[in-house]
Enzyme design. Structure first.
Site, PDB file in Angstrom:
ATOM      1  N   GLU A 262       0.796  -1.230   0.000  1.00  0.00           N
ATOM      2  CA  GLU A 262       0.000   0.000   0.000  1.00  0.00           C
ATOM      3  C   GLU A 262       0.828   1.280   0.000  1.00  0.00           C
ATOM      4  O   GLU A 262       0.503   2.222   0.729  1.00  0.00           O
ATOM      5  CB  GLU A 262      -0.911  -0.032   1.239  1.00  0.00           C
ATOM      6  CG  GLU A 262      -0.193   0.047   2.608  1.00  0.00           C
ATOM      7  CD  GLU A 262       0.224  -1.290   3.193  1.00  0.00           C
ATOM      8  OE1 GLU A 262       0.469  -2.237   2.420  1.00  0.00           O
ATOM      9  OE2 GLU A 262       0.333  -1.373   4.432  1.00  0.00           O
ATOM     10  N   HIS A 286      -7.959  -4.007  -1.106  1.00  0.00           N
ATOM     11  CA  HIS A 286      -7.239  -4.094   0.173  1.00  0.00           C
ATOM     12  C   HIS A 286      -6.185  -2.983   0.285  1.00  0.00           C
ATOM     13  O   HIS A 286      -6.153  -2.245   1.270  1.00  0.00           O
ATOM     14  CB  HIS A 286      -6.599  -5.483   0.273  1.00  0.00           C
ATOM     15  CG  HIS A 286      -5.768  -5.689   1.496  1.00  0.00           C
ATOM     16  ND1 HIS A 286      -6.243  -6.317   2.630  1.00  0.00           N
ATOM     17  CD2 HIS A 286      -4.491  -5.341   1.787  1.00  0.00           C
ATOM     18  CE1 HIS A 286      -5.297  -6.341   3.549  1.00  0.00           C
ATOM     19  NE2 HIS A 286      -4.210  -5.764   3.059  1.00  0.00           N
ATOM     20  N   GLU A 287      -5.361  -2.864  -0.733  1.00  0.00           N
ATOM     21  CA  GLU A 287      -4.295  -1.844  -0.678  1.00  0.00           C
ATOM     22  C   GLU A 287      -4.897  -0.443  -0.632  1.00  0.00           C
ATOM     23  O   GLU A 287      -4.399   0.435   0.068  1.00  0.00           O
ATOM     24  CB  GLU A 287      -3.330  -1.994  -1.858  1.00  0.00           C
ATOM     25  CG  GLU A 287      -2.702  -3.384  -2.024  1.00  0.00           C
ATOM     26  CD  GLU A 287      -2.194  -4.010  -0.748  1.00  0.00           C
ATOM     27  OE1 GLU A 287      -1.806  -3.278   0.183  1.00  0.00           O
ATOM     28  OE2 GLU A 287      -2.197  -5.257  -0.653  1.00  0.00           O
ATOM     29  N   HIS A 290      -5.965   0.480   2.826  1.00  0.00           N
ATOM     30  CA  HIS A 290      -4.835   0.886   3.673  1.00  0.00           C
ATOM     31  C   HIS A 290      -4.595   2.404   3.627  1.00  0.00           C
ATOM     32  O   HIS A 290      -3.935   2.942   4.506  1.00  0.00           O
ATOM     33  CB  HIS A 290      -3.541   0.202   3.227  1.00  0.00           C
ATOM     34  CG  HIS A 290      -3.293  -1.133   3.854  1.00  0.00           C
ATOM     35  ND1 HIS A 290      -3.284  -1.338   5.213  1.00  0.00           N
ATOM     36  CD2 HIS A 290      -2.978  -2.336   3.296  1.00  0.00           C
ATOM     37  CE1 HIS A 290      -2.990  -2.619   5.463  1.00  0.00           C
ATOM     38  NE2 HIS A 290      -2.810  -3.243   4.316  1.00  0.00           N
ATOM     39  N   GLU A 309      -3.762  -4.392   9.490  1.00  0.00           N
ATOM     40  CA  GLU A 309      -4.268  -5.428   8.580  1.00  0.00           C
ATOM     41  C   GLU A 309      -5.688  -5.888   8.899  1.00  0.00           C
ATOM     42  O   GLU A 309      -6.472  -6.154   7.988  1.00  0.00           O
ATOM     43  CB  GLU A 309      -3.301  -6.611   8.531  1.00  0.00           C
ATOM     44  CG  GLU A 309      -1.903  -6.247   7.998  1.00  0.00           C
ATOM     45  CD  GLU A 309      -1.909  -5.701   6.557  1.00  0.00           C
ATOM     46  OE1 GLU A 309      -2.921  -5.857   5.847  1.00  0.00           O
ATOM     47  OE2 GLU A 309      -0.888  -5.099   6.163  1.00  0.00           O
ATOM     48  N   ASP A 366       9.768 -10.495   9.408  1.00  0.00           N
ATOM     49  CA  ASP A 366       9.476 -11.340   8.238  1.00  0.00           C
ATOM     50  C   ASP A 366       9.275 -12.795   8.649  1.00  0.00           C
ATOM     51  O   ASP A 366       8.641 -13.562   7.947  1.00  0.00           O
ATOM     52  CB  ASP A 366      10.617 -11.273   7.214  1.00  0.00           C
ATOM     53  CG  ASP A 366      10.694  -9.903   6.555  1.00  0.00           C
ATOM     54  OD1 ASP A 366       9.658  -9.207   6.502  1.00  0.00           O
ATOM     55  OD2 ASP A 366      11.796  -9.521   6.122  1.00  0.00           O
ATOM     56  N   TYR A 374      -4.300 -10.485  10.135  1.00  0.00           N
ATOM     57  CA  TYR A 374      -5.275 -10.222   9.081  1.00  0.00           C
ATOM     58  C   TYR A 374      -6.646 -10.787   9.455  1.00  0.00           C
ATOM     59  O   TYR A 374      -7.639 -10.068   9.500  1.00  0.00           O
ATOM     60  CB  TYR A 374      -4.844 -10.886   7.765  1.00  0.00           C
ATOM     61  CG  TYR A 374      -3.648 -10.262   7.096  1.00  0.00           C
ATOM     62  CD1 TYR A 374      -3.820  -9.440   5.991  1.00  0.00           C
ATOM     63  CD2 TYR A 374      -2.359 -10.502   7.545  1.00  0.00           C
ATOM     64  CE1 TYR A 374      -2.739  -8.877   5.344  1.00  0.00           C
ATOM     65  CE2 TYR A 374      -1.265  -9.931   6.907  1.00  0.00           C
ATOM     66  CZ  TYR A 374      -1.452  -9.123   5.810  1.00  0.00           C
ATOM     67  OH  TYR A 374      -0.392  -8.560   5.182  1.00  0.00           O
ATOM     68  N   ARG A 543       5.715 -14.364  -5.500  1.00  0.00           N
ATOM     69  CA  ARG A 543       4.852 -13.985  -4.388  1.00  0.00           C
ATOM     70  C   ARG A 543       4.963 -15.023  -3.277  1.00  0.00           C
ATOM     71  O   ARG A 543       4.683 -16.203  -3.480  1.00  0.00           O
ATOM     72  CB  ARG A 543       3.414 -13.900  -4.917  1.00  0.00           C
ATOM     73  CG  ARG A 543       2.445 -13.333  -3.931  1.00  0.00           C
ATOM     74  CD  ARG A 543       1.080 -13.172  -4.575  1.00  0.00           C
ATOM     75  NE  ARG A 543       0.110 -12.753  -3.585  1.00  0.00           N
ATOM     76  CZ  ARG A 543      -1.195 -12.670  -3.806  1.00  0.00           C
ATOM     77  NH1 ARG A 543      -1.665 -12.976  -5.003  1.00  0.00           N
ATOM     78  NH2 ARG A 543      -2.016 -12.286  -2.859  1.00  0.00           N
ATOM     79  N   MET A 544       5.365 -14.565  -2.097  1.00  0.00           N
ATOM     80  CA  MET A 544       5.640 -15.499  -1.007  1.00  0.00           C
ATOM     81  C   MET A 544       4.425 -16.304  -0.582  1.00  0.00           C
ATOM     82  O   MET A 544       4.549 -17.421  -0.110  1.00  0.00           O
ATOM     83  CB  MET A 544       6.220 -14.748   0.188  1.00  0.00           C
ATOM     84  CG  MET A 544       7.639 -14.284  -0.077  1.00  0.00           C
ATOM     85  SD  MET A 544       8.415 -13.691   1.416  1.00  0.00           S
ATOM     86  CE  MET A 544       7.627 -12.107   1.595  1.00  0.00           C
TER      87      MET A 544
HETATM   88  N1  BES Z   1       1.156  -4.378   3.791  1.00  0.00           N
HETATM   89  C1  BES Z   1       0.875  -5.666   3.283  1.00  0.00           C
HETATM   90  C2  BES Z   1       2.084  -6.366   2.744  1.00  0.00           C
HETATM   91  C3  BES Z   1       3.213  -6.535   3.730  1.00  0.00           C
HETATM   92  C4  BES Z   1       2.979  -6.848   5.047  1.00  0.00           C
HETATM   93  C5  BES Z   1       4.511  -6.387   3.309  1.00  0.00           C
HETATM   94  C6  BES Z   1       4.037  -6.992   5.939  1.00  0.00           C
HETATM   95  C7  BES Z   1       5.556  -6.527   4.183  1.00  0.00           C
HETATM   96  C8  BES Z   1       5.326  -6.830   5.507  1.00  0.00           C
HETATM   97  C9  BES Z   1      -0.209  -5.626   2.205  1.00  0.00           C
HETATM   98  O1  BES Z   1      -1.197  -4.688   2.434  1.00  0.00           O
HETATM   99  C10 BES Z   1      -0.910  -6.951   2.221  1.00  0.00           C
HETATM  100  O2  BES Z   1      -1.491  -7.254   3.228  1.00  0.00           O
HETATM  101  N2  BES Z   1      -0.865  -7.696   1.135  1.00  0.00           N
HETATM  102  C11 BES Z   1      -1.555  -8.954   1.007  1.00  0.00           C
HETATM  103  C12 BES Z   1      -2.838  -8.697   0.266  1.00  0.00           C
HETATM  104  C13 BES Z   1      -4.035  -9.446   0.730  1.00  0.00           C
HETATM  105  C14 BES Z   1      -4.257  -9.577   2.187  1.00  0.00           C
HETATM  106  C15 BES Z   1      -5.286  -8.989   0.023  1.00  0.00           C
HETATM  107  C16 BES Z   1      -0.662  -9.897   0.227  1.00  0.00           C
HETATM  108  O3  BES Z   1       0.425  -9.484  -0.175  1.00  0.00           O
HETATM  109  O4  BES Z   1      -1.018 -11.037   0.039  1.00  0.00           O
HETATM  110 ZN    ZN Z   2      -2.501  -5.273   4.028  1.00  0.00          ZN
END
Ligand code: BES
Ligand code: ZN
Length: 589
Positions: A262, A286-287, A290, A309, A366, A374, A543-544
């Site tokens: 975001e 979602h983003e 934020h 989150e 991490d 979430y 994507r992790m």
């Molecule tokens: N802010 C997060 C991504 C993030 C969190 C990056 C912690 C680094 C550390 C982002 O808003 C997010 O939650 N992305 C999710 C999207 C989903 C929940 C819709 C993702 O990447 O899967």
């Molecule tokens: Zn998020």
């Protein structure tokens, strides 16, 4: 000394960086950014000032009048990096630090042309959340520390820089290079500092939104996210006015390690969202959400991450309810709950990481990143909404945003505000247990629908010989498939995998959520015909969310462990440093 955030050396009793002027020179030949940062302090000034750094080389520091400032770079802490201590002259409110990044900077990924869609130009992007900004610039790298900034970035002239900030003029620079200028008038925490450099094109999608991406992906991206302006309007209905002027976004190269990030004014999105049917646009919602919960009202530290989150997932599902109806929202919540249960199971019952308020001191954020903040966070917010009624709760949410806009707050501050605005609600829902105890309380809201139940029954009945009707299932939505696949046993006999594959061609799926759910089952079942797709998928996406569970399943079984090692060896160099680290921990056991 008082450090308010266990993940930073920030100490506000020494001063507060409130504005930065950055001059960054990007060198693709050595994968290094050379930088000069001017800092403007508020509060006390003079004497020791500690900044966070990781793998940075410090070339020197001086006052704006040119008087040298002594610096001391401490030995690195494995989680925090190296504390940079400046010895400021009395009353010094402005100073400059010159530095350069390391080619292995944890926030940066340097892509060779072959790793991009166009294949001709290199690409660079940053990903600073949670604590990686310190590998790009020396800073007070805590979400408690907000600052505004101006930045200049110089790159080869064939490339474009976009930054999570307002663009200014660009100008030709020496040696076939070009300088892009930006201003960020709204204060941000360091984890929202972000930029992307590459061969980029763009297209306007609405009065406040534009998509940037490589030209090869522009049309597909513009089509997939065409409804962004409608989303923006829905979000404003929930939260109040959008205060960041623009909501632009970049569709990133495949190695981007998250679904979305975001970054204010410029969200980053994974290209795995380009399913071709708009089925994954919830990530954009979602983003966008934020922009209020996270970017306006920011978690004070990583231990309050659920405030970012949990609220954002709640808002994402409210936006979904508005566009696609209540049932769509229930299905999304059910998919989330499955994920939450898996996460809780893998942490173990009673694990402190299943609390909303965590204690991550000494730990790498991490490493304990999970769905708990979430989805448990979502359930708490949904419970508050359900208990007090939507109208009252929406009033509360608007007031909450307005009250705390452009500040960073702790869980306790949220609790205090809730008690003042909706007295007794916290006690009524047992909020203390929700926040401070592990596990999922019994009063968690349950989202159900007839459709949901029938899909789950199909999956759960599999072992008893229940099978979906092939023609019917041909008409399922992406969410229907996810619910069904998540309800199936984690391992299936080879002939059952073959039946699914034969009837539904799941390995050819364009929707990565369906594909990854299927590949998890196929991998866990040792279904060899899917190995080729598992290999290619692990090489295509960064994507992790997809990489980690799949590597985990491969690693768990003796029969596929060598496949995991082999695929990782082949792709480790092209993974993002954060993803590489995460997978290394899985493979090392
Ligand atoms: N802010 C997060 C991504 C993030 C969190 C990056 C912690 C680094 C550390 C982002 O808003 C997010 O939650 N992305 C999710 C999207 C989903 C929940 C819709 C993702 O990447 O899967
Ligand atoms: Zn998020």
């Amino acid at each position: 000394m008082s450090r308010p955030d266990a993940h930073s050396y920030t100490d506000f009793s020494q001063g507060r960086v409130q504005h930065m002027v950055l001059d960054l020179d990007v060198d693709f030949s050595s994968s290094v950014i050379r930088g000069k940062a001017l800092y403007r302090l508020a509060g006390p000034a003079g004497g020791a000032l500690d900044l966070d750094t990781r793998d940075l080389t410090i070339h020197g520091a001086a006052t704006t009048e040119g008087q040298p400032i002594d610096t001391e770079l401490a030995a690195p802490d494995p989680v925090l990096g190296s504390r940079l201590r400046l010895d400021l002259p009395a009353d010094c409110r402005e100073f400059v630090v010159e530095f350069e990044t390391s080619p292995t900077a944890s926030a940066l990924q340097w892509l060779a042309p072959a790793q991009t869609a166009g294949g001709k130009h290199p690409y660079l992007f940053s990903q600073c959340q949670a604590i990686h900004a310190r590998s790009v610039i020396p800073c007070q790298d805590s979400p408690l520390a907000r600052f505004t900034f101006a930045a200049k970035m110089t790159v080869p002239e064939a490339l474009t820089v976009v930054m999570a900030a307002a663009p200014g003029e660009s100008a030709a620079a020496e040696n076939g290079r070009k300088t892009f200028a930006f201003e960020m008038p709204q204060s941000i925490p360091s984890y929202l500092f972000a930029f992307t450099v590459g061969h980029l094109a763009s297209k306007d999608l609405g009065p406040r939104s534009r998509v940037y991406t490589e030209p090869e992906m522009l049309e597909a991206s513009a089509w997939e996210f065409a409804d962004v302006d409608q989303m923006l309007l829905s979000a404003e209905e929930i939260f109040g006015p959008y205060l960041w002027d623009r909501f632009d976004f970049v569709v990133m190269p495949p190695s981007f390690p998250y679904g979305g990030m975001e970054n204010p004014r410029l969200t980053f999105l994974t290209p795995t969202l380009l399913a071709g049917d708009r089925s994954l646009v919830n990530v954009l919602a979602h983003e966008l959400a934020h922009s209020w919960t996270g970017n306006l009202v920011t978690n004070a530290t990583i231990d309050d991450f659920w405030l970012n989150e949990g609220f954002t997932v709640w808002a994402e599902r409210r936006i979904l309810e508005k566009s696609d109806g209540v049932e769509a929202k229930s299905i999304s919540a059910a998919i989330g709950r499955n994920g939450l249960m898996d996460a809780m199971k893998s942490f173990g019952e009673g694990s402190p990481f299943t609390k909303l308020k965590t204690d991550g001191k000494g730990k790498d954020p991490d490493e304990f990143y999970s769905l708990v903040p979430y989805e448990k966070g979502f359930l708490l917010v949904a419970l508050l909404e359900e208990t007090v009624g939507r109208e009252k709760f929406d009033g509360f949410v608007k007031k909450y945003i307005e009250h705390f806009a452009f500040t960073s707050i702790t869980t306790a501050e949220f609790e205090e505000f809730l008690e003042a605005e909706l007295p007794g609600l916290a006690a009524q829902v047992g909020m203390d247990q929700w926040i401070h105890q592990p596990g999922l309380p019994d009063n968690a809201p349950v989202f159900s629908s007839a459709r949901l139940e029938s899909l789950e029954a199909l999956g759960k009945g599999w072992s008893d010989g229940v099978r979906p009707d092939v023609a019917e299932a041909g008409k399922w939505s992406a969410e229907d498939w996810q619910i069904f696949l998540q309800a199936l046993p984690r391992t299936l006999p080879a002939e059952d995998c073959a039946w699914l594959e034969e009837n539904f061609k799941l390995t050819e799926q364009g929707n990565c959520e369906i594909l990854s759910n299927w590949l998890l089952i196929a991998a866990g079942s040792g279904f060899e015909p899917a190995y080729e797709r598992i290999r290619s998928f692990l090489g295509e996406v960064g994507r992790m969310k997809y990489l980690k569970p799949l590597y985990m399943v491969l690693q768990e079984n003796e029969a596929t462990r060598s496949l995991a090692a082999e695929v990782f060896a082949a792709h480790a160099d092209s993974y993002h440093p954060i993803a590489r680290g995460g997978i290394e921990r899985i493979i090392a056991g």
